[in-house]
Design a protein around this motif. Structure first.
Motif, PDB file in Angstrom:
ATOM      1  N   ARG A 122       0.855  -1.135   0.195  1.00 35.64           N
ATOM      2  CA  ARG A 122       0.100   0.081   0.252  1.00 35.64           C
ATOM      3  C   ARG A 122       0.334   1.394  -0.262  1.00 35.64           C
ATOM      4  NH1 ARG A 122      -2.577   3.933   3.962  1.00 35.64           N
ATOM      5  NH2 ARG A 122      -3.919   4.262   2.816  1.00 35.64           N
ATOM      6  N   GLY A 123       1.489   1.071   0.676  1.00 38.39           N
ATOM      7  CA  GLY A 123       2.610   2.521   0.504  1.00 38.39           C
ATOM      8  C   GLY A 123       2.445   3.514   2.427  1.00 38.39           C
ATOM      9  N   ALA A 124       3.095   4.775   2.341  1.00 39.68           N
ATOM     10  CA  ALA A 124       2.895   5.532   3.376  1.00 39.68           C
ATOM     11  C   ALA A 124       1.826   6.323   3.667  1.00 39.68           C
ATOM     12  CB  ALA A 124       4.120   6.158   3.859  1.00 39.68           C
ATOM     13  N   ASP A 125       0.503   6.777   4.370  1.00 38.82           N
ATOM     14  CA  ASP A 125      -0.160   7.487   4.345  1.00 38.82           C
ATOM     15  C   ASP A 125       0.350   9.139   3.971  1.00 38.82           C
ATOM     16  OD1 ASP A 125      -2.474   5.654   3.974  1.00 38.82           O
ATOM     17  OD2 ASP A 125      -0.917   5.405   5.999  1.00 38.82           O
ATOM     18  N   VAL A 126       1.595   9.315   5.174  1.00 41.75           N
ATOM     19  CA  VAL A 126       2.200  10.738   5.197  1.00 41.75           C
ATOM     20  C   VAL A 126       3.746  10.518   4.958  1.00 41.75           C
ATOM     21  CG1 VAL A 126       2.847  12.998   6.713  1.00 41.75           C
ATOM     22  CG2 VAL A 126       0.486  11.791   6.516  1.00 41.75           C
ATOM     23  N   ILE A 127       4.752  10.794   4.009  1.00 38.00           N
ATOM     24  CA  ILE A 127       5.830  11.108   4.687  1.00 38.00           C
ATOM     25  C   ILE A 127       6.235  12.013   5.279  1.00 38.00           C
ATOM     26  CG2 ILE A 127       8.296  10.470   3.452  1.00 38.00           C
ATOM     27  CD1 ILE A 127       6.586   9.011   0.813  1.00 38.00           C
ATOM     28  N   LEU A 128       7.170  12.097   6.080  1.00 35.21           N
ATOM     29  CA  LEU A 128       7.608  13.511   6.100  1.00 35.21           C
ATOM     30  C   LEU A 128       9.342  13.574   5.774  1.00 35.21           C
ATOM     31  CD1 LEU A 128       7.437  15.919   8.284  1.00 35.21           C
ATOM     32  CD2 LEU A 128       8.842  14.647   9.679  1.00 35.21           C
ATOM     33  N   ASP A 129       9.722  15.016   4.648  1.00 38.56           N
ATOM     34  CA  ASP A 129      11.265  14.465   3.892  1.00 38.56           C
ATOM     35  C   ASP A 129      11.523  15.492   4.370  1.00 38.56           C
ATOM     36  OD1 ASP A 129      13.508  13.364   2.001  1.00 38.56           O
ATOM     37  OD2 ASP A 129      12.003  15.043   0.658  1.00 38.56           O
ATOM     38  N   VAL A 130      13.235  15.339   4.191  1.00 39.65           N
ATOM     39  CA  VAL A 130      14.336  16.083   4.810  1.00 39.65           C
ATOM     40  C   VAL A 130      15.043  16.486   3.625  1.00 39.65           C
ATOM     41  CG1 VAL A 130      13.576  16.024   7.575  1.00 39.65           C
ATOM     42  CG2 VAL A 130      15.795  14.890   5.908  1.00 39.65           C
ATOM     43  N   MET A 131      14.497  15.177   2.738  1.00 40.89           N
ATOM     44  CA  MET A 131      15.757  15.566   1.868  1.00 40.89           C
ATOM     45  C   MET A 131      15.571  16.512   0.245  1.00 40.89           C
ATOM     46  SD  MET A 131      18.369  13.472   2.326  1.00 40.89           S
ATOM     47  CE  MET A 131      19.099  13.251   1.232  1.00 40.89           C
ATOM     48  N   GLY A 132      13.986  16.599   0.138  1.00 43.92           N
ATOM     49  CA  GLY A 132      14.070  16.998  -0.820  1.00 43.92           C
ATOM     50  C   GLY A 132      13.821  16.742  -2.514  1.00 43.92           C
ATOM     51  N   ALA A 133      14.959  16.808  -3.633  1.00 44.86           N
ATOM     52  CA  ALA A 133      14.718  17.101  -4.833  1.00 44.86           C
ATOM     53  C   ALA A 133      15.519  15.848  -4.884  1.00 44.86           C
ATOM     54  CB  ALA A 133      15.256  17.622  -5.375  1.00 44.86           C
TER      55      ALA A 133
ATOM     56  N   LEU B  55       2.670  13.926   1.379  1.00 48.67           N
ATOM     57  CA  LEU B  55       4.179  13.794   1.526  1.00 48.67           C
ATOM     58  C   LEU B  55       4.451  15.561   1.993  1.00 48.67           C
ATOM     59  CD1 LEU B  55       6.992  13.778   0.760  1.00 48.67           C
ATOM     60  CD2 LEU B  55       6.790  14.264  -2.100  1.00 48.67           C
ATOM     61  N   VAL B  56       4.789  15.931   2.509  1.00 51.16           N
ATOM     62  CA  VAL B  56       5.426  17.168   3.261  1.00 51.16           C
ATOM     63  C   VAL B  56       7.450  16.822   3.403  1.00 51.16           C
ATOM     64  CG1 VAL B  56       4.964  16.700   5.327  1.00 51.16           C
ATOM     65  CG2 VAL B  56       4.993  18.735   4.993  1.00 51.16           C
ATOM     66  N   ILE B  57       7.165  18.607   2.864  1.00 46.16           N
ATOM     67  CA  ILE B  57       8.912  18.042   2.387  1.00 46.16           C
ATOM     68  C   ILE B  57       9.275  19.784   3.248  1.00 46.16           C
ATOM     69  CG2 ILE B  57      10.989  18.370   1.168  1.00 46.16           C
ATOM     70  CD1 ILE B  57       8.988  17.590  -1.200  1.00 46.16           C
ATOM     71  N   ILE B  58      10.098  19.232   4.114  1.00 49.59           N
ATOM     72  CA  ILE B  58      10.399  20.623   5.120  1.00 49.59           C
ATOM     73  C   ILE B  58      12.463  20.494   4.668  1.00 49.59           C
ATOM     74  CG2 ILE B  58       8.703  19.978   6.842  1.00 49.59           C
ATOM     75  CD1 ILE B  58      11.754  18.465   8.323  1.00 49.59           C
ATOM     76  N   GLY B  59      12.905  20.367   4.347  1.00 50.96           N
ATOM     77  CA  GLY B  59      14.297  20.373   4.235  1.00 50.96           C
ATOM     78  C   GLY B  59      14.323  19.554   2.838  1.00 50.96           C
TER      79      GLY B  59
ATOM     80  N   ALA C 158      17.794  21.367  -4.057  1.00 51.21           N
ATOM     81  CA  ALA C 158      15.972  21.938  -4.134  1.00 51.21           C
ATOM     82  C   ALA C 158      15.137  21.917  -6.219  1.00 51.21           C
ATOM     83  CB  ALA C 158      16.622  23.534  -4.133  1.00 51.21           C
ATOM     84  N   LYS C 159      15.460  21.404  -6.356  1.00 50.35           N
ATOM     85  CA  LYS C 159      14.987  21.500  -8.002  1.00 50.35           C
ATOM     86  C   LYS C 159      15.410  19.433  -8.083  1.00 50.35           C
ATOM     87  CE  LYS C 159      16.084  26.189  -9.647  1.00 50.35           C
ATOM     88  NZ  LYS C 159      17.172  26.712 -11.105  1.00 50.35           N
ATOM     89  N   GLY C 160      14.104  19.573  -8.546  1.00 50.17           N
ATOM     90  CA  GLY C 160      13.650  17.133  -8.266  1.00 50.17           C
ATOM     91  C   GLY C 160      12.952  17.399 -10.342  1.00 50.17           C
TER      92      GLY C 160
END
Length: 333
Positions: A215-226, A242-246, A251-253
């Protein structure tokens, strides 16, 4: 007063950009700030060190307009003076403060709404490392609506953000998967409560799918970005967020919109530092209401803290930049 300032340098990186190193940080005399309307002057006992401080020193994360160039996003200390219009605070109060800058100093100015009382049972040095991660995680989990019974994927689970996010999500009744780089860190994360700890050097996307019956993850907290953008979308569950915080991975993906459409997924990105003071005050109230009791009753334990005297802030930056820190770093005065 004294504060950490960054000395100018002629050194440049491979692209010709000036990047002052830790050796360019100096504990020097500066003017003591004066609290303005709605602000409080705090005599600093300790200041938390965050990755954003390293980026600011390198010129990659400048402070918002009208904010001091002195680094430092969180402190613990004692109320020393009140600006006009401040109520509910008194000189001598022991507090924790969330700042947009200025924490690496003997005195720091903090908007009154961004001050919290010390959490019960936590000493002032450890307390100086709590508010930045708590405010970041809580505001983002509220933003994407993490609910009990959902699966959260946290990248970098052994860091300050990751350690808090693992425990906070478990306290909310969620299942938690995390990624880490070493066996020691993965073991540490499972001891914190993570249900699954994956090696980010390997195929962690299939690891997430395998742990969730595809199924996968309902929410992902990500510090990696691109670097992780496409991988994170692949790892999302239907209706996942997916919420990106870092941007540690750039910066570009490139985003496969078709894959996102098929999952009815959401990609969002937030930052804390530049938000209006009213928003940050509301986040701080939320942290005091929800998180401080979790520290008091043991549902969340503070991350381990390595301590440096503030005059050795450069060494603290080198230590955090090494990637070997299992938790947080504090500077003491």
């Amino acid at each position: 007063m004294h504060a950490i300032t960054v000395l100018p340098t002629d050194a440049t990186d491979a692209k010709g950009r000036h990047r002052p190193g830790p050796e360019n940080m100096e504990w020097s005399q500066v003017e003591t700030p004066t609290p303005g309307d709605g602000e409080v002057l705090v005599k600093v006992h300790a200041a938390g060190v965050n990755r954003g401080d390293l980026l600011q020193r390198q010129g990659l994360y400048p402070p918002p307009p009208r904010i001091t160039d002195v680094m430092g996003l969180e402190v613990s200390g004692t109320v020393a003076d009140l600006g006009p219009g401040v109520t509910g605070r008194h000189e001598g109060d022991q507090v924790v403060g969330l700042l947009a800058g200025g924490g690496y100093a003997e005195y720091a100015v903090v908007p009154a709404g961004q001050l919290l009382p010390m959490p019960h049972g936590v000493d002032d040095v450890v307390a100086s490392t709590l508010i930045e991660v708590a405010a970041t995680v809580v505001s983002n989990m509220d933003h994407v609506g993490l609910e009990a019974g959902e699966t959260l994927l946290v990248h970098g689970g052994a860091g300050g953000i990751g350690q808090f996010a693992i425990q906070y999500a478990k306290a909310l009744g969620c299942r938690v998967i995390t990624t880490c780089g070493t066996e020691e860190k993965r073991r540490f994360c499972t001891e914190l409560g993570a249900d699954i700890a994956l090696d980010y050097h390997g195929d962690w996307v299939n690891g997430v799918k395998g742990a969730t019956d595809g199924r996968g993850a309902d929410v992902i907290l990500d510090v990696m970005g691109a670097k992780y953008l496409g991988l994170n979308v692949d790892a999302l569950a239907p209706n996942g967020r997916l919420v990106i915080i870092g941007m540690q991975g750039g910066a570009k993906g490139e985003l496969n919109i078709g894959a996102l459409l098929n999952k009815r997924g959401t990609v969002t990105a937030t930052s804390l530092r530049g938000r209006p003071v009213e928003e940050k005050a509301e986040i701080c109230r939320r942290v005091e209401e929800v998180v401080w009791p979790m520290y008091a009753d043991g549902r969340i334990n503070p991350a381990p803290v390595e301590v440096f005297p503030i005059s050795e802030a450069g060494a603290a930056h080198s230590r955090l930049g090494s990637g070997e820190v299992l938790g947080k770093i504090a500077l003491t005065i």
